[in-house]
Design an enzyme around this catalytic site. Structure first.
Site, PDB file in Angstrom:
ATOM      1  CG  HIS A 124      -3.211  -3.486   3.482  1.00  0.00           C
ATOM      2  ND1 HIS A 124      -2.385  -2.801   4.224  1.00  0.00           N
ATOM      3  CD2 HIS A 124      -4.232  -2.687   2.704  1.00  0.00           C
ATOM      4  CE1 HIS A 124      -2.387  -1.599   4.075  1.00  0.00           C
ATOM      5  NE2 HIS A 124      -3.522  -1.294   3.200  1.00  0.00           N
ATOM      6  CB  CYS A 126      -1.028   0.003   1.092  1.00  0.00           C
ATOM      7  SG  CYS A 126      -2.339   1.183   0.860  1.00  0.00           S
ATOM      8  CD  GLU A 136      -0.890  -5.564   6.360  1.00  0.00           C
ATOM      9  OE1 GLU A 136      -0.458  -5.966   5.157  1.00  0.00           O
ATOM     10  OE2 GLU A 136      -1.309  -4.145   6.384  1.00  0.00           O
TER      11      GLU A 136
END
Lengths: 240, 83, 735
Positions: free
Chosen positions: A203, A86, A205
């Site tokens: 993302h 990002c 994570e």
């Protein structure tokens, strides 16, 4: 085996990345302050999401002049593994470690939602645990995620397999409707020619734990940590 | 003192979603004569005493390096001398 | 530049009454300086002093076994086990958001975040309760876009997820929108910091952004009505800088991990004045400030301006003497301003120096505990007689109930709010287990197995028709929403939004609402640990409906396995906990379909409410049922439709109560929850309900692609979903 997560002023996914590395994958992770000038001792580096310098001027434009970015450039040049997620991807673009640029989403709005991604290149250090063509579900959360590049660059990216992820339908079709932000070629992630630098808007994570209802993001961390484990074993063998 | 005005605009041919949105809004408000809108950034910089030629070359450097992203943006600099 | 003379007009312009000014003269024994006048004006404003509400707020229960810190601090604190506490509060930013929606909403988020991290807690989630005017007005659209973008702009940049909330529309908010922002953070129980000055000689340190001329008199603006035509003074609007606040958050948390800090408080409304005075007041000490040390954004600011500025992203703290250098190093590391601006003194007064002279010297107590407090006259509003009656004959039964259901699903108040939520980063922090749009949001607490469930609720129509019962219903529903995720409600924070307290009818509404919240909290064993009052939400004498917003925080022992929701398995029995009575009063259906706002709100029986909540929670804890869904606005018909949206699976249901079909489908009887249950467990759930004393009936089964309510409704799930998903865009945004 040690992964550095860079902390720029305004990074806000730094702790999330470190959490997944440490708690989910039991790997060693350290937060690296942006004023550090050396990455000695790290086996891979993550530039996390967030709003470095408030995204003022352009996303990533100011962060790319942080002292640590010199070290990141050197690290990448020597083949070190660098992942930008990002805002980290935006910073890698501004730093010219990856080709192209980001402009505002077609809708002009910030968009936070799950998207589907087709894995286009499963040979990179970050995607080697995946299967080409497989569809992954991961969240995006950005206002400036519309990827653009000039036609020549775009052609080169396509020809050399540098397009790693594309936005697609749940069935894996790359369509205009499945493109959340207007990115050219539905591009969601690209890597460097050598494949050791990856930038992606989604993302991973945020979707690497069963409690959060989605584990598709494990692909990235499993691949990365797997590669590091393999090379460190190889390194040990060679030294013998 | 040198006052510099820097205009940063999206490069011709680069998608400008803000410009498009403003264009549509203006047309909806009845300003049908508007054919194109480009939305960019305006920055005013105050520099210390230095010769104009040097100011210009340093400003161009600032634009190339930080103020604009040459891949997607054009820039124009106006320089004025103030007391 | 001299200070203006203290004239009658100047005193009035500061919102002080003749009596209040006489008291100032008596307290000082002399005429106040201009700076002192400003200090009294903001500290005695409704916003800071709660002068009209204080006598009533005492009636709210605020203690309980989990309470670590009740009202009176920057936020409330409850124990959530494992050595951790949850720090939470809700605050309004109504007036600023009406004037400048983006910055008003953004700085509202900034303010509530500071309230949380000033106590040592890292914020983990925000929710907001938004109320806008008539969706047909172009200004409503403008305000919706601005407020949502402002909340997103600030929260997203900070990296604090906005995980839920509510957003509804009513013409009573045409001239006064409501922006109520809730935030929760988590801290170690032994590392909670208070807004308290202590230790004579300790330095008072200013950190964060520089002080500019913004927002001077914002606190008094929040205590004045708007006049029609005037859209308010734009000059007092503060501009938020979330990037600086993010740095401030990290720097403060870093400071809190040392032992340098004695006390800390956000500079919010009334800036340096309220932060220094309140910290001194809580610590029973005094503070001396030297304004020449305050970092300024522009030269030539007067002491009056420096004391009253509401520039954002600033904090005031008291550190241990001799540790100044450590504090300075931390804030410099984060590129923030840091300056010692004063000392803690023994005499309980605020002394302010500027240019070497003392420009203000005021005793602390009259500014805090001793601030004016009024028991304003209250009178039952005349309109209540008129709206109480609702004759069934006036309400024609719609011919096409299926069509009515689709219309309701697409109406602005019930439609999908995805357009709003997807502009908020609701996942950053990787704690969000249940995403926005459910009854409540659910966050895991890292390092533990636990989860926090969060819900905000309020029903302005119920409160208009019966303020007391409306408020009690809001407490019950917010608690029930949290229970639908299996959590145990632990504490409440509220935001009470009303018209002018100088109007006896408004004051009566306020008093009734406080009693309703108090009743609800007592009956459910919930303490109110923090809150906020916003008066003067009226334009040209037209007040908003009384609107208490209730937020409930619940604790879930085991957060795993909660990520799904709605109907998910073909053939599952569908159970309804609670009972449906013929209650149409105050319903969304009555308003949306018949244009009526009349009748009494639904009845509320606390035994039934407790039994239903207990059954639901127990059934979820034992793993007997799939995620539950509260039955609220739009009634059972809408609740059943909402259960189909996750999976697309429909249901066939039979309702047997012998009441009007529209009341059966769309009436909003309280204390009801829809459950879907694996076949094998249905009997056990029914037995559990019997033990708890909760009515429980099997009303049908999950399956197919239609929602069938026998004899009443038969519509494709896809049509329900389409109406619901596109409603906001069609009715409000017109895109």
């Amino acid at each position: 085996m040690r992964v550095g997560v860079i902390v720029f002023p305004g990074s806000n996914c730094d702790h999330d990345c470190a959490h997944v590395l440490r708690e989910v994958f039991k790997a060693e992770a350290a937060l690296v302050w942006h004023k550090e000038t050396s990455l000695r001792g790290y086996d891979a580096v993550i530039l996390p999401g967030g709003f470095s310098y408030g995204d003022y001027l352009r996303a990533g434009a100011i962060a790319r002049f942080s002292p640590v970015m010199r070290a990141v450039e050197g690290f990448a040049r020597e083949g070190g593994l660098v992942l930008g997620i990002c805002n980290g991807f935006q910073t890698l673009l501004e730093a010219r470690l990856l080709p192209g640029a980001m402009v505002r989403n077609r809708s002009l709005q910030f968009i936070c939602e799950d998207v589907h991604l087709r894995l286009e290149n499963a040979t990179t250090a970050f995607t080697r645990a995946g299967q080409p063509g497989r569809v992954y579900r991961m969240p995006i959360a950005h206002a400036e995620g519309c990827y653009i590049a000039d036609p020549v660059t775009l052609r080169t990216l396509e020809d050399t397999g540098q397009v790693v992820f594309r936005y697609c339908t749940p069935e894996g079709e790359v369509t205009e409707a499945a493109n959340p932000n207007g990115s050219l070629g539905n591009i969601a992630g690209v890597c460097s020619r050598a494949g050791n630098v990856l930038g992606m808007m989604p993302h991973p994570e945020r979707c690497a734990e069963v409690v959060l209802g989605n584990e598709d993001g494990r692909l990235i961390f499993e691949s990365l940590l797997g590669r590091l484990a393999a090379t460190s074993v190889a390194g040990v063998t060679a030294r013998r | 003192m040198v006052i510099a005005r820097v205009y940063v605009t999206p490069k011709k041919g680069v998608l400008d979603p803000q410009g498009k949105a403003v264009l549509q809004a203006l047309q909806a408000l009845g300003y049908g004569e508007v054919e194109e809108v480009r939305v960019g950034k305006f920055m005013e910089l105050r520099l210390g005493e230095l010769p104009e030629a040097e100011a210009r070359s340093r400003l161009a450097e600032m634009c190339e390096k930080l103020l604009a992203n040459p891949l997607i943006e054009d820039y124009r600099v106006e320089v004025e001398r103030a007391r | 530049m001299g200070d203006p003379p203290i004239t009658k007009a100047l005193i009035e312009a500061h919102g002080l009454t003749g009596e209040e000014y006489a008291r100032i003269l008596a307290l000082l024994g002399r005429e106040p300086t201009y700076t002192e006048l400003g200090i009294f004006s903001v500290m005695w404003s409704e916003h800071c002093s709660y002068k009209s509400s204080r006598v009533h707020l005492r009636r709210l229960p605020s203690s309980g076994p989990h309470v670590v810190q009740g009202p009176g601090e920057n936020a409330g604190v409850v124990d959530i086990g494992d050595g951790l506490v949850a720090v939470f509060k809700m605050e309004s930013h109504n007036h600023p958001s009406f004037i400048e929606p983006y910055q008003g909403a953004a700085t509202g988020v900034g303010g509530i975040l500071r309230d949380i991290f000033t106590m040592g807690a890292r914020p983990i989630a925000c929710l907001d309760s938004l109320r806008f005017g008539d969706p047909a007005l172009p200004r409503t659209r403008y305000l919706v876009r601005g407020v949502v973008a402002g909340i997103a702009g600030y929260g997203n940049c900070m990296g604090i997820p906005t995980v839920g909330g509510e957003c509804s529309f009513h013409e009573c908010y045409n001239g006064n929108i409501l922006v109520n922002v809730f935030c929760v953070g988590v801290a170690p129980r032994d590392r909670v910091f208070l807004g308290r000055a202590a230790g004579v000689g300790n330095p008072v340190i200013y950190v964060g952004s520089r002080t500019g001329r913004d927002g001077i008199h914002g606190a008094t603006m929040a205590s004045e009505e708007f006049d029609a035509g005037e859209e308010g003074p734009r000059t007092t609007v503060q501009v938020g800088d979330p990037f600086t606040e993010k740095l401030l958050l990290e720097a403060c948390l870093e400071l809190m991990s040392t032992d340098c800090l004695v006390g800390i408080q956000d500079m919010g409304a009334a800036g340096l004045t309220s932060s220094s005075v309140e910290m001194a007041g809580r610590g029973s000490v005094g503070v001396e400030l030297d304004l020449d040390q305050v970092p300024l954004r522009e030269p030539g600011m007067s002491p009056y301006e420096i004391m009253l500025s509401e520039s954002q992203e600033r904090m005031l703290l008291v550190a241990r003497a001799g540790r100044e250098a450590e504090v300075e190093a931390i804030f410099r590391k984060w590129d923030l301003q840091v300056a010692v601006v004063g000392r803690v003194i023994a005499e309980p007064l605020l002394r302010v120096r500027h240019g070497g002279a003392v420009v203000a010297e005021v005793a602390i107590d009259p500014l805090t505990r001793g601030a004016p407090s009024y028991e304003r006259p209250a009178a039952r509003p005349a309109y209540l007689e008129r709206v109480a009656r609702l004759s069934a004959a006036e309400v024609a039964l719609p011919g096409d109930l299926g069509g009515t259901l689709l219309m309701l699903l697409g109406s602005p108040n019930l439609a999908d709010k995805r357009w709003v939520f997807r502009q908020y980063d609701h996942m950053v922090g990787t704690n969000t287990v249940v995403l926005p749009g459910a009854d409540a949001a659910l966050l895991r607490v890292k390092g533990t197995r636990r989860g926090l469930a969060l819900a905000v609720d309020g029903n302005h129509r119920f409160c208009y028709l019966d303020p007391r019962r409306g408020a009690a219903l809001a407490v019950a529903e917010a608690a029930r929403n949290v229970v639908c995720l299996g959590a145990k409600p632990l504490g409440v924070t509220d935001c009470l939004n009303f018209g002018s307290p100088e109007n006896p009818e408004i004051m009566w509404q306020f008093s009734e609402v406080v009693d309703g919240i108090a009743e609800g909290c007592r009956e459910l064993g919930l303490p109110v640990v923090s809150g906020n009052v916003s008066f003067y939400n009226e334009t040209s004498g037209v007040p908003i409906y009384p609107t208490p917003t209730i937020a409930v925080l619940g604790l879930l022992e085991d957060v795993s396995g909660h990520a799904a929701r709605g109907f998910c398995q073909e053939g599952d029995p569908v159970l309804l906990l609670g009972e449906t009575r013929e209650e149409l009063g105050g319903s969304e259906y009555l308003k949306a379909v018949h244009g009526l706002e009349a009748g009494g709100p639904p009845r509320l029986a606390w035994d039934l409410e407790r039994a239903v909540q207990q059954t639901c929670r127990e059934a979820l804890a034992r793993g007997l049922v799939r995620p539950a869904h509260d039955c609220a606005e739009g009634g059972l018909g809408v609740a059943l439709a909402e259960c189909t949206f996750g999976s697309g699976l429909g249901a066939r249901v039979r309702l047997t109560e012998g009441i009007r079909p529209d009341a059966l489908l769309f009436g909003e009887s309280a204390s009801r929850i829809v459950l879907s249950v694996p076949e094998a467990h249905a009997g056990e759930v029914e037995a559990l309900a019997r033990v708890q004393g909760a009515p429980c009936q099997a009303i049908g089964r999950v399956g197919g692609d239609r929602l069938v309510i026998e004899g009443l409704v038969d519509v494709p799930v896809s049509a329900c979903r389409e109406a619901w998903a596109r409603g906001l865009e069609r009715q409000v945004l017109h895109v």
